[in-house]
Design a protein around this motif. Structure first.
Motif, short mmCIF file in Angstrom:
data_model
loop_
_atom_site.label_atom_id
_atom_site.label_comp_id
_atom_site.label_asym_id
_atom_site.label_seq_id
_atom_site.Cartn_x
_atom_site.Cartn_y
_atom_site.Cartn_z
N ARG A 277 -9.67 -9.94 30.48
CA ARG A 277 -9.23 -10.22 29.11
C ARG A 277 -9.68 -11.63 28.69
O ARG A 277 -10.09 -11.85 27.55
CB ARG A 277 -7.70 -10.12 29.01
CG ARG A 277 -7.10 -8.80 29.43
CD ARG A 277 -7.28 -7.70 28.42
NE ARG A 277 -8.54 -7.00 28.50
CZ ARG A 277 -8.88 -6.13 29.47
NH1 ARG A 277 -8.06 -5.86 30.46
NH2 ARG A 277 -10.02 -5.51 29.45
N VAL A 278 -9.56 -12.60 29.62
CA VAL A 278 -10.02 -13.95 29.31
C VAL A 278 -11.52 -13.96 29.03
O VAL A 278 -11.99 -14.59 28.08
CB VAL A 278 -9.69 -14.91 30.49
CG1 VAL A 278 -10.38 -16.25 30.30
CG2 VAL A 278 -8.18 -15.10 30.61
N ARG A 279 -12.28 -13.23 29.84
CA ARG A 279 -13.73 -13.18 29.63
C ARG A 279 -14.08 -12.56 28.27
O ARG A 279 -14.98 -13.05 27.56
CB ARG A 279 -14.41 -12.39 30.74
CG ARG A 279 -15.93 -12.42 30.67
CD ARG A 279 -16.55 -11.72 31.84
NE ARG A 279 -16.34 -10.27 31.79
CZ ARG A 279 -16.78 -9.43 32.73
NH1 ARG A 279 -17.42 -9.91 33.79
NH2 ARG A 279 -16.56 -8.14 32.63
N ALA A 293 -11.13 -23.41 28.27
CA ALA A 293 -10.67 -22.81 29.52
C ALA A 293 -10.57 -23.88 30.61
O ALA A 293 -9.62 -23.89 31.40
CB ALA A 293 -11.62 -21.70 29.94
N VAL A 351 -8.10 -17.87 34.75
CA VAL A 351 -8.93 -18.50 33.72
C VAL A 351 -10.33 -18.79 34.26
O VAL A 351 -11.33 -18.57 33.57
CB VAL A 351 -8.26 -19.79 33.22
CG1 VAL A 351 -9.17 -20.51 32.22
CG2 VAL A 351 -6.91 -19.48 32.57
N GLY A 354 -12.55 -15.67 34.56
CA GLY A 354 -13.00 -15.17 33.28
C GLY A 354 -13.94 -16.09 32.53
O GLY A 354 -14.56 -15.65 31.56
N SER A 355 -14.08 -17.34 32.99
CA SER A 355 -14.85 -18.31 32.20
C SER A 355 -15.99 -18.97 32.97
O SER A 355 -17.04 -19.26 32.38
CB SER A 355 -13.92 -19.42 31.69
OG SER A 355 -12.80 -18.88 31.01
#
Length: 455
Positions: A277-279, A293, A351, A354-355
């Motif tokens: 979801r973060v990505r 992030a 985080v 995803g980043s």
């Protein structure tokens, strides 16, 4: 015959002749050429991998200790992580947005072999990984090393033969990947298990690839040991030199192994779901939001340090260096500090997955060890068995590689790992099976799209 042509024997494994007499390949001159190539490539690839690890380690020390001191700032200042980690996000965001290869594979997808890294993608992979690992993101160096080792190995042969077939290039890349992670995971054997299990190879194909890969890893391990002795930086191997001995597993600890496995699976699924979801949120505006992030990761580290008096580095970084210290000094952590550490490290892990760019292995091991130590304050579970159970369960849940998870945990704990292997196996099996059961089946349309993309 150019040495790269030796790899083409792997492409013929599925032929009828190969099925009749698979050992014929081991007797061929081409296979001997492949072994020679593995030995030749292993040394320079391992040296470059060592330089990468030395650079990221030195960068961590310079940015978080030497630089603030040079600026007249106390290196232990709580706010300092808020400077380098967002900067890492900016560098990574620019690499993903503008450089070929998008900075490498996203760790939110888990540990897998992403194919051969083409020469044009290598600078972006290196830059994104150095910024992520060296400036505080909660990712490890293993995935970039695998990609860079494989890509450099492929490049070395591709420069001599531009029409290198895909199958040959893949085998050449595997040799470089073996050499690059030869000692990072505690033993060349662990890296071999990880690569073979992640690639899903089996049967004759696995044997044909494993032998030259192991040779490359063995040569690489010698290079790591030699450079570690010459430079004084060590081998960057994940291992605890001295931990107190433990007794054989008890019935209560076997119950704990099942319980932790049952808890680890949904926790790991939640981490991966949140990371995806973060990505999805960050990627459309990667240059703008990856620094945000990074700020979130740094803020979690600052919160932990402010609340507990422990160093922010417990939350930042992969945990590769902090994990042995956490296990050795486990009595110095109160239950509340451990619970906050698990929460902050876990969210920073989400985080970062995803980043940033890096590997998922070491943070999963660190979180698993912290969970095991926290549970050891309850009846029936000692600290070191708790560490073995936690590392095995969370590594299996995140990597989905059960054999690698057992071997990695056992080698990390040394002699205690051998004694506690039954607990590790139970925790790994329970976590892995439950993870697979809880993972939704891929949609037929998504599977078809993926197959079309590969073609």
């Amino acid at each position: 015959m150019p040495p790269a042509r030796a790899a083409c024997i792997v492409g013929s494994v599925s032929s009828p002749a190969a099925q009749v007499d698979p050992l014929e390949h081991f007797r061929s001159r081409r296979y001997l050429g492949l072994l020679v190539l593995a030995a030749v490539l292993g040394a320079p690839i391992a040296a470059l991998a060592y330089a990468f690890l030395s650079l990221t380690s030195s960068l961590q020390r310079w940015v978080f200790t030497d630089l603030p001191s040079a600026l007249g700032i106390d290196p232990s200042a709580l706010w300092w992580p808020l400077v380098p980690v967002p900067l890492a996000g900016l560098v990574v965001g620019l690499a993903i947005r503008y450089l070929p290869g998008k900075g490498g594979e996203s760790p939110a997808d888990g540990m897998h072999t992403g194919g051969v890294a083409r020469p044009a993608a290598l600078p972006g992979i290196a830059i994104a990984a150095i910024a992520s690992v060296g400036l505080g993101a909660v990712v490890g160096p293993e995935a970039p090393l695998i990609a860079l080792g494989g890509g450099l190995s492929y490049l070395a042969v591709w420069l001599r033969r531009r029409d290198l077939p895909t199958q040959e290039g893949a085998v050449i890349a595997v040799i470089g990947s073996f050499a690059a992670v030869s000692t990072l995971l505690g033993s060349p054997l662990t890296g071999a298990f990880l690569l073979m299990e992640a690639a899903g190879l089996g049967g004759v194909t696995a044997s044909l690839v494993l032998v030259p890969g192991l040779l490359g890893a063995g040569v690489g391990a010698l290079i790591f040991v030699g450079l570690g002795s010459l430079t004084g930086h060590g081998t960057f191997s994940l291992a605890i030199p001295d931990i107190p001995g433990t007794s054989a597993p008890t019935a209560a600890e076997l119950v704990w192994a099942v319980a932790v496995g049952l808890v680890a699976a949904p926790c790991c699924l939640a981490i991966r779901w949140l990371a995806l979801r973060v990505r999805a949120l960050v990627f459309p505006r990667v240059v703008l939001l990856t620094p945000v992030a990074g700020f979130a990761v740094a803020a979690l580290a600052v919160l932990f340090a402010w609340s507990t008096g422990k160093p922010a580095s417990d939350v930042l970084f992969s945990g590769q260096t902090a994990l042995p210290q956490l296990v050795d000094d486990n009595a110095a952590y109160a239950v509340g500090a451990l619970l906050l550490l698990i929460a902050c490290k876990g969210l920073a892990y989400v985080v970062s997955l995803g980043s940033f760019r890096g590997g998922p292995t070491f943070p999963a091991m660190f979180i698993g060890a912290a969970v095991g130590i926290a549970l050891s304050h309850l009846p029936g579970l000692a600290a070191i068995p708790g560490v073995a159970i936690g590392i095995g369960a969370f590594t299996a849940g995140m990597l989905r590689l059960p054999l690698t998870s057992v071997l990695l945990t056992s080698l990390f704990l040394g002699q205690d790992g051998i004694t506690l292997m039954p607990l590790t196996i139970i925790a790994v099996v329970v976590s892995y099976v439950l993870t697979q059961r809880l993972t939704p089946a891929p949609r037929p349309s998504a599977t078809a799209d993926a197959a079309t993309t590969r073609r």
